[in-house]
Write a protein that holds these residues in place. Structure first.
Motif, PDB file in Angstrom:
ATOM      1  N   ILE A  29      46.688  40.815  44.196  1.00 23.10           N
ATOM      2  CA  ILE A  29      45.978  41.617  44.757  1.00 23.10           C
ATOM      3  C   ILE A  29      44.400  41.947  44.077  1.00 23.10           C
ATOM      4  O   ILE A  29      44.374  40.629  43.558  1.00 23.10           O
ATOM      5  CB  ILE A  29      46.705  42.901  43.966  1.00 23.10           C
ATOM      6  CG1 ILE A  29      46.207  44.176  45.083  1.00 23.10           C
ATOM      7  CG2 ILE A  29      46.269  42.990  42.087  1.00 23.10           C
ATOM      8  CD1 ILE A  29      46.911  45.503  44.228  1.00 23.10           C
ATOM      9  N   GLY A  30      43.516  42.218  45.440  1.00 19.24           N
ATOM     10  CA  GLY A  30      42.948  42.654  44.628  1.00 19.24           C
ATOM     11  C   GLY A  30      41.998  40.672  44.894  1.00 19.24           C
ATOM     12  O   GLY A  30      42.531  40.473  46.367  1.00 19.24           O
ATOM     13  N   GLY A  31      40.903  40.001  44.038  1.00 22.56           N
ATOM     14  CA  GLY A  31      40.821  38.826  44.170  1.00 22.56           C
ATOM     15  C   GLY A  31      41.754  37.475  44.239  1.00 22.56           C
ATOM     16  O   GLY A  31      41.459  36.946  45.018  1.00 22.56           O
ATOM     17  N   SER A  32      43.062  38.353  44.091  1.00 18.80           N
ATOM     18  CA  SER A  32      44.643  37.086  44.274  1.00 18.80           C
ATOM     19  C   SER A  32      44.891  37.556  45.092  1.00 18.80           C
ATOM     20  O   SER A  32      45.690  36.725  45.617  1.00 18.80           O
ATOM     21  CB  SER A  32      44.913  37.702  42.943  1.00 18.80           C
ATOM     22  OG  SER A  32      44.903  37.190  41.989  1.00 18.80           O
ATOM     23  N   ALA A  33      44.465  38.264  46.407  1.00 16.11           N
ATOM     24  CA  ALA A  33      44.653  38.350  47.603  1.00 16.11           C
ATOM     25  C   ALA A  33      44.078  38.054  48.418  1.00 16.11           C
ATOM     26  O   ALA A  33      44.126  38.208  49.784  1.00 16.11           O
ATOM     27  CB  ALA A  33      45.701  39.124  47.911  1.00 16.11           C
ATOM     28  N   LYS A  75      45.311  36.189  37.719  1.00 12.64           N
ATOM     29  CA  LYS A  75      44.646  35.323  36.951  1.00 12.64           C
ATOM     30  C   LYS A  75      44.899  35.945  35.301  1.00 12.64           C
ATOM     31  O   LYS A  75      45.400  35.043  34.563  1.00 12.64           O
ATOM     32  CB  LYS A  75      43.437  35.761  37.076  1.00 12.64           C
ATOM     33  CG  LYS A  75      42.111  35.227  35.712  1.00 12.64           C
ATOM     34  CD  LYS A  75      42.002  33.690  36.064  1.00 12.64           C
ATOM     35  CE  LYS A  75      41.686  33.046  34.748  1.00 12.64           C
ATOM     36  NZ  LYS A  75      40.132  33.403  34.161  1.00 12.64           N
ATOM     37  N   SER A  76      44.472  37.501  35.219  1.00 12.11           N
ATOM     38  CA  SER A  76      45.561  37.762  33.822  1.00 12.11           C
ATOM     39  C   SER A  76      46.472  37.315  33.383  1.00 12.11           C
ATOM     40  O   SER A  76      47.289  38.069  32.019  1.00 12.11           O
ATOM     41  CB  SER A  76      45.255  39.771  33.403  1.00 12.11           C
ATOM     42  OG  SER A  76      45.839  40.211  35.148  1.00 12.11           O
ATOM     43  N   GLY A  77      47.867  37.948  34.494  1.00  8.56           N
ATOM     44  CA  GLY A  77      48.958  37.798  33.941  1.00  8.56           C
ATOM     45  C   GLY A  77      49.552  39.433  33.215  1.00  8.56           C
ATOM     46  O   GLY A  77      50.366  39.697  33.527  1.00  8.56           O
TER      47      GLY A  77
HETATM   48  O1  PA5 Z   1      38.320  40.547  40.934  1.00  9.38           O
HETATM   49  C1  PA5 Z   1      38.842  40.748  39.761  1.00  9.38           C
HETATM   50  O2  PA5 Z   1      38.930  40.157  38.916  1.00  9.38           O
HETATM   51  C2  PA5 Z   1      39.738  41.512  40.735  1.00  9.38           C
HETATM   52  O3  PA5 Z   1      39.686  42.802  41.567  1.00  9.38           O
HETATM   53  C3  PA5 Z   1      40.944  40.807  40.108  1.00  9.38           C
HETATM   54  O4  PA5 Z   1      41.057  40.245  41.601  1.00  9.38           O
HETATM   55  C4  PA5 Z   1      42.811  41.591  40.180  1.00  9.38           C
HETATM   56  O5  PA5 Z   1      42.511  42.982  39.637  1.00  9.38           O
HETATM   57  C5  PA5 Z   1      43.842  41.038  39.876  1.00  9.38           C
HETATM   58  O6  PA5 Z   1      43.664  41.019  39.106  1.00  9.38           O
HETATM   59  P1  PA5 Z   1      44.622  39.667  38.461  1.00  9.38           P
HETATM   60  O7  PA5 Z   1      44.017  38.724  39.349  1.00  9.38           O
HETATM   61  O8  PA5 Z   1      44.557  39.675  36.963  1.00  9.38           O
HETATM   62  O9  PA5 Z   1      45.940  40.206  38.416  1.00  9.38           O
END
Ligand code: PA5
Length: 461
Positions: free
Chosen positions: A78-82, A134-136
Motif C-alpha cells: 500500500i502507499g509507496g509499496s504499491a 518497508k516497516s513490515g
Molecule cells: O511513503 C511512505 O512511507 C508510506 O506511504 C508507506 O509507503 C506506506 O504507509 C506503506 O508502508 P510500508 O511499506 O511500511 O507498509
C-alpha cells in the motif's frame, strides 16, 4: 532527456500572476541552503539517491524465477509499496493482463470485494505473491498477507512458502522475522529509503523485470537526470527550478494546488504516484502543496473550466509526449460532413499534441500559470528520469519549506485508532477514544433524525 519549459510561469508571458526572474534570483541564498542540505545528506532518507547505483542481480534472479514458475504475479502493498509498481506497470505495459503473462494484480487496499475477485481469477498454484512493506507492520498489507498465506497453505501445503517473495527492511520488522523463520525468498528495501521514494528499489524493479522491462534502463535514466539535478546552478538544474517555481507560486501568489496532467493514459498512475509523493512529503506543519491528479486530453472535458476560470489557486503541470511510438490516421470519410473534415488526414498523435499545446496557451492567455515537462517518448529510460526528477524536487521543496519531506506524522493517528478498534495490544486508550467519539457522532445523523426529538427543539410542521 526530459525537458522543463516554464515560460508560462513567468510574468512576461502570463502577466501579473507570473513570477519574475528577479524574484527567483533574490531567493538564491535559500536555494543554495536547500542544495547544501541535499548534498550533505541532511536527512538519512536521501539514501534513495544511492538506489541509482545499486546491485540488481538478486532482483533479476528473483524475477527470472517468477517468470519461469508463474502465471500470475500478485503484489500486496500500500502507499509507496504499491503506487510505484502500478505506475511502472501501466506506463510500460498497458492492458498487460490481456496481452501477457504472468498477469499482474496489485492489491493495495483491504476492500474484501477486490480480493475476492482476484482470488477467483487466479490459480493460486501458479501464483507468486510479492508482499511489500518497508516497516513490515502496515495493517492493510499484514491482513492481506495473512489471508493469502493461509489460502496458499491450504492449496499448496509446504510448497506455499516457495511462492512468496517478501520485500522489506533488511533487518527489522515482522516480515523480516517471518522471512527468517520460514526461510522465505526476500528482497530488501535499503535502510533509509522510505516508501514513496522507493520505486527504484526492489519495490518497483522486481515488477519491472517480471513484466519484461529493462530495469537497468530505469536506473540509467534516473542516473542521467540525477547528474543534472545535482547542479548547484539553479538555472541549469531542472528539479530545483521546478521546485522553486512551485514554492514561489505558493509564497508569492497563493497558488497552493499543483495539478498534474500527463497527456497519456498510461501515465495516469504516475500522476497518482506523484500525488502521494507531494502530499506525504510536503503536507505538514500547516505548509505544503496540494497535488491533484488529472489526465489530458480527457479531463479537458471535466476540469479545464475550473483551471481556466475558477479560483486563482492552481499551477497546472503538463507532461507532453513528443513521440507516442505509434500513431493512427484519422480516415478521410464522411466528406459531406463539414464539421469532421478538418480532422481527416491528420493523426491521433497530432490531435492530442495540438490539444495539449492549445490548453497551455488557453491557460496562459487567461493568466493561469502552467509549466510543461516534455518527454521524448514513454520508455523505461524516461520513466526512470521522471521518478527521480520528482523525488529530488520533493526533497528540495521540503528543504525550502523547512520541513522534513521524509516523515508522515499525520498518518500515524489514524493508524493508532485503527489498531485500537482492531484490538491491538497497547492501544486500549485509542479504542476508548473511538467509543467516546461514536457517542458524539450519534446525535448528528440525518437518516434517523426524528425532528420531534431533535436535541435543538426543531419542530416538524
Ligand atoms: O511513503 C511512505 O512511507 C508510506 O506511504 C508507506 O509507503 C506506506 O504507509 C506503506 O508502508 P510500508 O511499506 O511500511 O507498509
Amino acid at each position: 532527456m526530459i525537458e522543463l519549459n516554464f515560460s508560462n510561469m513567468m510574468e512576461d508571458v502570463v502577466g501579473v500572476n507570473g513570477l519574475s526572474g528577479g524574484i527567483i534570483e533574490n531567493f538564491r541564498d535559500r536555494i543554495e541552503d536547500a542544495h547544501k542540505q541535499i548534498q550533505d545528506r541532511a536527512w538519512p532518507e536521501l539514501a534513495f539517491i544511492d538506489l541509482l547505483s545499486q546491485d540488481t542481480s538478486e532482483i533479476k534472479n528473483t524475477a527470472r524465477h517468477i517468470r519461469e514458475t508463474s502465471e500470475n504475479f500478485l503484489i500486496l502493498g500500500i502507499g509507496g509499496s504499491a503506487l510505484g509498481p502500478r505506475a511502472i506497470l501501466e506506463a510500460m505495459s498497458p492492458f498487460h493482463n490481456l496481452r501477457k503473462k504472468p498477469r499482474v494484480f496489485i492489491y493495495d487496499n483491504v476492500d474484501p470485494r477486490t480480493l475476492k475477485h482476484i482470488i477467483s481469477l487466479v490459480d493460486l498454484k501458479t501464483t507468486s505473491v510479492n508482499v511489500i512493506s518497508k516497516s513490515g507492520s502496515t495493517a492493510e498489507t499484514a491482513a492481506s498477507f495473512l489471508i493469502l498465506w493461509n489460502k496458499m497453505k491450504k492449496v499448496l501445503g509446504r510448497e506455499a512458502s516457495n511462492r512468496f517473495i517478501v520485500t522489506t527492511d533488511p533487518e527489522k520488522g515482522n516480515l523480516r522475522k517471518i522471512v527468517n523463520e520460514e526461510g522465505l525468498r526476500s528482497l530488501i528495501i535499503p535502510q533509509g529509503v522510505v516508501g514513496r521514494y522507493s520505486v527504484l528499489s526492489s519495490v518497483g524493479l522486481l515488477l519491472a523485470k517480471v513484466i519484461g522491462i529493462d530495469s537497468d534502463e530505469l536506473l540509467r535514466g534516473a542516473m542521467d537526470i540525477h547528474k543534472k539535478c545535482s547542479d548547484s546552478e539553479l538555472w541549469q538544474n531542472p528539479a530545483y527550478l521546478f521546485g522553486v517555481l512551485l514554492y514561489l507560486m505558493d509564497k508569492e501568489k497563493h497558488r497552493t494546488i499543483n495539478v498534474m496532467v500527463p497527456y497519456a493514459d498510461s501515465l495516469k498512475p504516475l500522476s497518482e504516484w506523484f500525488c502521494q509523493l507531494w502530499a506525504e512529503s510536503l503536507g505538514k506543519e500547516e505548509k505544503g502543496l496540494t497535488p491533484y491528479p488529472s489526465l489530458g486530453a480527457t479531463d479537458q472535458h471535466s476540469q479545464l473550466q475550473l483551471w481556466t476560470e475558477g479560483l486563482q489557486d492552481k499551477v497546472i503541470i503538463f507532461i507532453r509526449i513528443n513521440d507516442y511510438g505509434v500513431d493512427i490516421k484519422i480516415p478521410d470519410i464522411f466528406k459531406g460532413t463539414e464539421g469532421f473534415n478538418y480532422l481527416s488526414g491528420h493523426t491521433l498523435s497530432e490531435l492530442i499534441k495540438a490539444e495539449e499545446e492549445a490548453t497551455e496557451l488557453a491557460l496562459a492567455k487567461a493568466g493561469r500559470p502552467n509549466m510543461t515537462i516534455i518527454i521524448p517518448q514513454i520508455d523505461a529510460y524516461h520513466l526512470g528520469q521522471l521518478f527521480h526528477f520528482f523525488e529530488i524536487a520533493a526533497a528540495f521543496i521540503g528543504a525550502l519549506f523547512g520541513i522534513n519531506p521524509f516523515n508522515q506524522p499525520g498518518v500515524e493517528e489514524g493508524k493508532n485508532l485503527t489498531y485500537g478498534m482492531m484490538g491491538k495490544k497497547g492501544f486500549g486508550a485509542k479504542r476508548k477514544e473511538v467509543e467516546e467519539h461514536r457517542a458524539k457522532r450519534g446525535k448528528w445523523k440525518v437518516n434517523k433524525l426524528n425532528l420531534s426529538q431533535c436535541p435543538h427543539n426543531c419542530k416538524t410542521n
